[in-house]
Design a protein around this motif. Structure first.
Motif, PDB file in Angstrom:
ATOM      1  N   THR A 199       0.840  -1.197   0.000  1.00  0.00           N
ATOM      2  CA  THR A 199       0.000   0.000   0.000  1.00  0.00           C
ATOM      3  C   THR A 199       0.874   1.246   0.000  1.00  0.00           C
ATOM      4  O   THR A 199       2.089   1.185   0.229  1.00  0.00           O
ATOM      5  N   LEU A 200       0.261   2.375  -0.246  1.00  0.00           N
ATOM      6  CA  LEU A 200       0.934   3.648  -0.063  1.00  0.00           C
ATOM      7  C   LEU A 200       1.194   3.873   1.428  1.00  0.00           C
ATOM      8  O   LEU A 200       0.541   3.254   2.271  1.00  0.00           O
ATOM      9  N   PRO A 201       2.147   4.733   1.789  1.00  0.00           N
ATOM     10  CA  PRO A 201       2.358   5.021   3.210  1.00  0.00           C
ATOM     11  C   PRO A 201       1.137   5.685   3.844  1.00  0.00           C
ATOM     12  O   PRO A 201       0.546   6.593   3.270  1.00  0.00           O
ATOM     13  N   TYR A 202       0.760   5.206   5.013  1.00  0.00           N
ATOM     14  CA  TYR A 202      -0.336   5.794   5.779  1.00  0.00           C
ATOM     15  C   TYR A 202       0.245   6.435   7.041  1.00  0.00           C
ATOM     16  O   TYR A 202       0.873   5.760   7.857  1.00  0.00           O
ATOM     17  N   PHE A 203       0.013   7.731   7.211  1.00  0.00           N
ATOM     18  CA  PHE A 203       0.462   8.439   8.407  1.00  0.00           C
ATOM     19  C   PHE A 203      -0.598   8.312   9.498  1.00  0.00           C
ATOM     20  O   PHE A 203      -1.795   8.213   9.211  1.00  0.00           O
ATOM     21  N   ILE A 204      -0.135   8.309  10.745  1.00  0.00           N
ATOM     22  CA  ILE A 204      -1.037   8.155  11.889  1.00  0.00           C
ATOM     23  C   ILE A 204      -1.057   9.461  12.672  1.00  0.00           C
ATOM     24  O   ILE A 204      -0.093   9.776  13.388  1.00  0.00           O
ATOM     25  N   PRO A 205      -2.117  10.260  12.548  1.00  0.00           N
ATOM     26  CA  PRO A 205      -2.177  11.523  13.304  1.00  0.00           C
ATOM     27  C   PRO A 205      -2.462  11.274  14.771  1.00  0.00           C
ATOM     28  O   PRO A 205      -3.100  10.287  15.149  1.00  0.00           O
ATOM     29  N   MET A 206      -1.982  12.162  15.619  1.00  0.00           N
ATOM     30  CA  MET A 206      -2.237  12.100  17.052  1.00  0.00           C
ATOM     31  C   MET A 206      -2.433  13.535  17.546  1.00  0.00           C
ATOM     32  O   MET A 206      -1.549  14.373  17.348  1.00  0.00           O
ATOM     33  N   PRO A 207      -3.587  13.838  18.156  1.00  0.00           N
ATOM     34  CA  PRO A 207      -3.920  15.236  18.468  1.00  0.00           C
ATOM     35  C   PRO A 207      -3.236  15.785  19.712  1.00  0.00           C
ATOM     36  O   PRO A 207      -3.714  16.735  20.296  1.00  0.00           O
ATOM     37  N   PHE A 208      -2.125  15.202  20.149  1.00  0.00           N
ATOM     38  CA  PHE A 208      -1.414  15.710  21.309  1.00  0.00           C
ATOM     39  C   PHE A 208       0.025  15.209  21.244  1.00  0.00           C
ATOM     40  O   PHE A 208       0.427  14.507  20.304  1.00  0.00           O
ATOM     41  N   LEU A 209       0.824  15.588  22.224  1.00  0.00           N
ATOM     42  CA  LEU A 209       2.219  15.203  22.338  1.00  0.00           C
ATOM     43  C   LEU A 209       2.987  15.587  21.070  1.00  0.00           C
ATOM     44  O   LEU A 209       3.113  16.759  20.779  1.00  0.00           O
ATOM     45  N   PHE A 210       3.449  14.614  20.267  1.00  0.00           N
ATOM     46  CA  PHE A 210       4.283  14.924  19.103  1.00  0.00           C
ATOM     47  C   PHE A 210       3.483  15.096  17.819  1.00  0.00           C
ATOM     48  O   PHE A 210       4.055  15.372  16.768  1.00  0.00           O
ATOM     49  N   GLY A 211       2.173  14.905  17.863  1.00  0.00           N
ATOM     50  CA  GLY A 211       1.340  15.124  16.693  1.00  0.00           C
ATOM     51  C   GLY A 211       1.181  13.929  15.785  1.00  0.00           C
ATOM     52  O   GLY A 211       0.339  13.941  14.872  1.00  0.00           O
ATOM     53  N   THR A 212       1.935  12.863  15.995  1.00  0.00           N
ATOM     54  CA  THR A 212       1.819  11.679  15.145  1.00  0.00           C
ATOM     55  C   THR A 212       2.391  10.469  15.865  1.00  0.00           C
ATOM     56  O   THR A 212       3.268  10.599  16.737  1.00  0.00           O
TER      57      THR A 212
END
Length: 500
Positions: free
Chosen positions: A284-297
């Motif tokens: 698959t294409l790369p999938y980024f994992i967002p995170m709404p706190f700390l480092f952002g991902t």
């Protein structure tokens, strides 16, 4: 909701997904029970932090007890409710190369080929290449045992071509070492062939819309994290401490961190992706994992949707990501350190305290810090890090976490390819406890150390899992493991004296 609770919620969701995908189809034990056992250590730790004794240190004996008892109980619950192979229709439909190990030890149940086809199969094994002695029928594989009479590469390629010419794409040909050290062949039903029988519409491998959406969301969350937690007035154009989030200036000051970190993660996953394309593997294409706190991902990942052809391909795909990530992480870290500020070392300095960062927390960071800052750095110095330096440092941390030789992490692929599946799994078991011990030095690694105990130690085999690597790849593998040690180990006092 506080950040620890958000982190606990995120971890809970992740662990439920892991249990659902990994063992829900092979045991009758309810998924929520297995999930609760896995989550017991972090839940107990979270409950402790909410009590009146939160200021006291968490009992070490209780922590070690949970980390020992919970994995054992988890395994026992799976075995207690295990579904017999002949009743697990879902397992048979989704058979893959990973099922070969289990198939060798299970009693015969079905006969996937008839007598005439068995005679055809016997002719696929030339006696001068691999002397076939017997064929064993297993629920999800045909096990072909005999004596290897040529090099593993020649034997595998010859027999694979013969099987494909007689049976088409009906089977995947897997070549592995048995428990007695002797190589055997296994013919596993091709899952792609089974899918094509069910539907004429091909499965959609990549979803560019989802990949692009996750990328844009992660750009936003990392920019927000960079502006909220990473950026500082010393290194940005901030003119007031109370800039509103609706003000474009707020996000502009988070861009250096966000762009640098996204570039590092993107190059890491691009290294994996390009290597899978080189070996004509579906990914698959790369999938980024967002995170709404700390480092952002939480990072990024790709999914490989086809079997790995051999250990050489497994090694190249595994090591390509970490090396590509380091190629961009180190220059960014050096540039960021050169634009950082040297301050006095305080008691709050740690691995993730970037406003008062202790460069002695890692051998690699110490060497790079000395290279970038020169005589300005001494044993009593801390670093007030530039946002780009923070991204570069996180790039090193991400590389190190991925290089840990456990299961399907990049490091797990590397040691599997170098030493074989069984030895690689043994190394992974040892590394779990080593990382747990290291977590008592770097407390920030405790969560990751716990997660390692729930990642399967056995990596999925390659189709040709017998042919060994060449000397060049063995050397690169040792270099990668050396880099892991340099990143995770604290700087010894003797080295500090030598450098400063």
């Amino acid at each position: 909701m506080s950040y620890p609770l958000l982190l606990l919620l995120l971890l809970s969701t992740f662990m439920y997904y892991v249990v659902k995908r990994s063992v829900a189809g092979i045991t009758r034990t309810p998924t929520w029970v297995l999930w609760l056992v896995l989550m017991a250590p972090p839940l107990v730790f979270a409950f402790w932090s909410l009590t009146d004794r939160a200021d006291e240190p968490f009992p070490l004996g209780l922590l070690l007890g949970l980390l020992i008892v919970c994995p054992i109980l988890y395994w026992l619950l799976i075995q207690w409710g295990r579904i017999p192979p002949e009743k697990s229709g879902k397992e048979a439909k989704n058979a893959s190369a990973a099922d070969v190990i289990k198939a060798v030890t299970e009693p015969p149940v079905i006969r996937p080929i008839d007598k005439e086809e068995e005679a055809t199969l016997q002719h696929c094994f030339p006696w001068s290449v691999y002397y076939l002695q017997n064929i064993e029928y297993r629920p999800q594989a045909l096990i072909c045992r005999g004596q290897l009479r040529s090099s593993p590469t020649v034997a595998y390629e010859t027999i694979r071509e013969n099987v494909e010419s007689n049976f088409g794409q009906r089977f995947l040909v897997v070549f592995q070492e048995g428990l007695n050290g002797k190589p055997f062949f296994a013919l596993v039903p091709n899952p792609e062939k089974q899918k094509s029988k069910k539907t004429a519409r091909p499965e959609k491998l990549t979803r560019p819309g989802i990949a692009l959406s996750l990328f844009l969301i992660t750009v936003f969350t990392t920019t927000d994290a960079g502006a909220s937690y990473i950026a500082d007035a010393s290194f940005t154009t901030r003119v007031a401490e109370d800039i509103s989030r609706t003000d474009p200036t707020f996000f502009i000051q988070g861009l250096p961190y966000a762009l640098a970190l996204m570039f590092i993660l993107g190059v890491h996953e691009l290294g994996h992706y390009l290597m899978t394309r080189h070996y004509q593997m579906k990914a698959t294409l790369p999938y980024f994992i967002p995170m709404p706190f700390l480092f952002g991902t939480l990072g990024a990942f790709i999914q490989v949707r086809s079997p790995v052809p051999n250990r050489r391909a497994l090694f190249d795909v595994g090591i390509a990501g970490p090396l590509a990530g380091l190629v961009v992480s180190i220059p960014l870290l050096l540039w960021g350190l050169a634009h950082s500020e040297v301050i006095a070392l305080g008691e709050t300095a740690s691995l993730l305290t970037f406003q008062e960062f202790d460069p002695g927390i890692s051998i690699a960071v110490t060497l790079l810090s000395k290279l970038a800052l020169g005589s300005n750095l001494n044993p009593e110095s801390a670093i007030h890090m530039h946002p780009v330096a923070v991204a570069g440092c996180l790039g090193l941390v991400i590389t190190a976490l991925n290089l840990i030789p456990v299961g399907q992490l990049d490091g797990g692929h590397i040691v599997h390819a170098m030493y074989g599946q069984r030895t690689g799994a043994f190394i992974g078991q040892i590394c779990r406890f080593l990382v747990l011990g290291l977590a008592f030095v770097h407390n920030e690694l405790l969560l990751w150390a716990i997660l390692l105990f729930f990642i399967p130690a056995v990596d999925e085999p390659a189709l040709n899992d017998v042919t060994e690597l060449d000397n060049k790849r063995d050397l690169w593998g040792l270099i990668a493991l050396t880099l892991l040690v340099l990143i995770v180990l604290p700087t010894p006092g003797a080295l500090k004296v030598l450098l400063f």
